[in-house]
Structures are given as C-alpha cells and as structure tokens.
Design an enzyme around this catalytic site. Structure first.
Site, PDB file in Angstrom:
ATOM      1  N   ASP A  57       0.839  -1.183   0.000  1.00  0.00           N
ATOM      2  CA  ASP A  57       0.000   0.000   0.000  1.00  0.00           C
ATOM      3  C   ASP A  57       0.880   1.240   0.000  1.00  0.00           C
ATOM      4  OD1 ASP A  57      -0.088   1.395   2.981  1.00  0.00           O
ATOM      5  OD2 ASP A  57       0.402  -0.735   3.066  1.00  0.00           O
ATOM      6  N   SER A  58       0.432   2.272  -0.702  1.00  0.00           N
ATOM      7  CA  SER A  58       1.110   3.560  -0.740  1.00  0.00           C
ATOM      8  C   SER A  58       2.572   3.395  -1.184  1.00  0.00           C
ATOM      9  CB  SER A  58       0.993   4.243   0.623  1.00  0.00           C
ATOM     10  OG  SER A  58       1.341   5.602   0.542  1.00  0.00           O
TER      11      SER A  58
END
Length: 312
Positions: free
Chosen positions: A160-161
């Site tokens: 994520d991210s």
C-alpha cells in the site's frame, strides 16, 4: 525531546529532524508482538534475511494456524506504506491487516521491514525489497514455514502507498525465471511535478506530497524522478511488468487517486500482455483500510484482495 533543540526539517505529519541529526517520528513507531492471533487464528513470527556478511533484513511471516504439512499455500510478499519514512512490518495496524488477509485468503505472507529514510535515503528501500523477493523466490532457504507450506508457483507481490510503489519497481526488475502470478497495488504512491485531477485545485496537499518525496529522495529530478513518476522521461515502460495480472485499488478522496487511475490506464494501453483490474472505493481516503479496519469498506477491500489471490 528538548524544546530548545534547533529544528532542521519538519516533515509534517510524519517526523521532525533536528540540527544535531536526531529524528523524532510522530507516527508508525508502535510495535505489536508476533505470535498467535486468537481472533483470526493466524500465527506470525519475526525472522531475519541475510543481505551480506555485515547486514540482515527483518521480516514478519504469517500463516494460518490450521495449515497442514501436505498443504501448499500461495505466497504473498508484502511491503507496508508510510511515505518511505515511517511504519514497519510490526506496526499494529499493519499487523492487524496481515492477520485479516491471511485468515481470509489462506495464504503465507512475508511482510518486509525495509530500511527507512532519512537514515537510509532511497533507493535503500528498493534494494532491501529486491533482496527479500530474491530470497523468497529462491525458496526461502532455511525457513521451515516456506519450505513446508509455500507454493512458489503462486507468488504474489502487494503493498500500500509507498509499498505499492515498491512492488511496481520490483515487477519491472523481476528475474525472468521467477514467475509472479500477480501484483496488488493499494493506493499507490505515484506522483509528478505537474498536477493532474484533483491535485490542480488542492495546492496544499500537492505541496505536502512534493515535500515528502523530496525529503526521502533528494535527487535533481524532483517529483519527476522515475522512482515516483512511472511515466517521466527515462522511466522504463510499464509494458515490461513481469507478472500475469495487476489489481489496483484507489480511494475516491485520496489525493493520489488519479495517479492510480492514470497508472492503470497507461498499463492497459502499453501493450503489456497481462490482465489489469482497478477498484475504486467511494467516500474513502488514503489507506483507510489500515486506519479504519473495522469499517464496511475495509472489509470489502480485504475480501476482494483475498478473492484475487485465490482466483489467480
């Protein structure tokens, strides 16, 4: 921290650097112990991966408690978010997320604890992550959970991210002999000098993201460095992504939302031979499933992620 100390750099809302080199992090420093999670019935443990004679890389392994020796489960290598400068594999919110995923997907997870900036500026995180991928891809030498339970023919990368940014770059550099079934990018941390979409009218958040990137990657290419902008001059073509499929998650209120959409659209148009999907969550912001894991949309995201692994 003494209030009299001179501040060298304030990277809101993540950390502060003082003139004497001291670093004060505001988030991502909490640690959850590995072990048995009674709610999900998932086991976890911390291990070390050898980088060199002088260095090791830590990771947290997860597996369902119920798995039998005769079973071979998919393997997912996970890279946490945190703008490359905060959080860890042991951070409680990430630990909870991995327990939830393992429970639903019936998968083995290797959650990688890559080194953080500014102590280790980029590209250190990419190098660490590549080492972890190479170790898992070669069979996880000496690690019984991988040797006993892993199906290396069903290998996935996810993050994520900042972690999603990492898996993009790993997918471009993967050894041709290593078969990656799929890549999952949740709210990927891609950016660029020139604003697109909602960035145009949100100069405050645009400036914040600019500052974060320049802090962790102080290069002369700025926010059009190919490490953060997959479509900048000099960036390798996404056509070379070395996996069979990609699933991109975006969130409607996320300042990075259009970057994920742009990535998906360009991947589809690039001539890449795999299958790409994109899922946008309405009404949610960046990595909401980490910060609010008990909301309905977080449960839907984890369920969709698990389904992707099991259907690939």
């Amino acid at each position: 921290m003494s209030p009299s100390k001179e501040v060298s750099k304030d990277v809101f809302p993540y950390l502060r650097v003082y003139a004497d080199g001291t670093i004060q992090r505001y988030a991502g420093t909490e640690v959850a112990p590995a072990g048995f999670d009674s709610q999900t019935r998932v086991l976890s443990k911390d291990i070390f991966i050898t980088i060199s004679q002088q260095a090791t890389l830590s990771a947290r392994l997860y597996r369902p408690d119920s798995v039998k020796i005769s079973q071979k489960l998919p393997v997912l290598i996970y890279f946490h978010g945190g703008a490359f400068c905060i959080a860890s594999a042991a951070e409680p919110k990430y630990h909870h997320c991995m327990n939830q995923l393992v429970s639903q997907a019936n998968v083995i997870v290797v959650s990688v604890d890559y080194r953080l900036a500014p102590e280790n500026p980029l590209p250190a995180a990419y190098g660490d992550s590549g080492t972890a991928l190479q170790w898992v891809g070669s069979g996880g030498r000496g690690e019984p959970w991988l040797e006993d339970y892993a199906d290396f023919g069903r290998l996935f990368l996810a993050g994520d991210s900042a972690g999603a940014n990492i898996v993009h770059h790993l997918g471009l550099r993967v050894n041709p002999n290593m078969k990656i079934k799929g890549i999952v990018m949740i709210h990927p941390y891609f950016w660029g000098k020139d604003p697109i979409g909602k960035e145009v009218n949100d100069s405050l958040r645009k400036s914040m993201v600019d500052t974060w990137w320049m802090f962790v990657c102080p290069s002369d290419k700025g926010c059009d460095d190919p490490l953060i902008n997959p479509f900048a001059d000099g960036a390798p073509s996404v056509k070379g992504l070395g996996c069979e499929s990609v699933l991109v998650f975006t969130a409607e209120k996320d300042i990075l939302c259009e970057r994920g959409q742009f990535y998906y659209e360009n991947l589809v148009k690039s001539g890449w031979k795999g299958k790409a999907e994109i899922v946008e969550t309405k009404g949610e912001d960046h990595v909401f499933h980490i910060f609010n894991p008990d909301c309905d949309n977080a449960r839907v995201l984890i369920k969709r992620w698990a389904s992707y692994i099991n259907q690939a």
